[in-house]
Design an enzyme around this catalytic site. Structure first.
Site, PDB file in Angstrom:
ATOM      1  N   ARG A  95       0.828  -1.214   0.000  1.00 47.45           N
ATOM      2  CA  ARG A  95       0.000   0.000   0.000  1.00 47.45           C
ATOM      3  C   ARG A  95       0.857   1.255   0.000  1.00 47.45           C
ATOM      4  NH1 ARG A  95      -3.222  -0.627   5.152  1.00 47.45           N
ATOM      5  NH2 ARG A  95      -1.259  -1.606   5.708  1.00 47.45           N
ATOM      6  N   ASN A 115      -5.891  -3.032   2.615  1.00 50.91           N
ATOM      7  CA  ASN A 115      -5.835  -4.475   2.755  1.00 50.91           C
ATOM      8  C   ASN A 115      -7.253  -5.005   2.876  1.00 50.91           C
ATOM      9  OD1 ASN A 115      -3.050  -4.604   2.751  1.00 50.91           O
ATOM     10  ND2 ASN A 115      -2.861  -4.641   4.969  1.00 50.91           N
TER      11      ASN A 115
END
Length: 97
Positions: free
Chosen positions: A24, A42
């Site tokens: 990320r 996530n």
């Protein structure tokens, strides 16, 4: 960004070894470099979901980056679908789904 007509948004679900490897954060850095907006988070199933908005060519370059990810990740598959642009002005990391 450019005119609204050339702005697109894509949703991608990235599977493989993509959690716990800085995916990320790497996506946020790449999005900043490319000048696209959106978010990454996530998912409980171990995948990473990403939405990217911006000029079509830049969004496609971001999708290409998602297919390899940052060092330490191992991407198995990226499922991409269209999404409606919503005017995001930055790329953010969201909480887990």
């Amino acid at each position: 960004m450019t005119s609204r007509e050339s702005i697109v948004r894509r949703r991608a679900v990235v599977t493989g070894m993509v959690q716990g490897v800085g995916f990320r954060w790497g996506a946020r850095e790449e999005a900043h470099r490319l000048g696209v907006a959106g978010w990454a988070r996530n998912r409980l199933d171990g995948s990473v979901e990403v939405e990217v908005e911006g000029e079509a060519g830049r969004v496609e370059r971001m999708i290409a980056w998602l297919r390899s990810g940052p060092p330490g990740s191992a991407v198995d598959k990226v499922r991409v679908s269209e999404a409606e642009p919503d005017g995001d002005d930055a790329f953010r990391i969201r909480q887990t789904e």
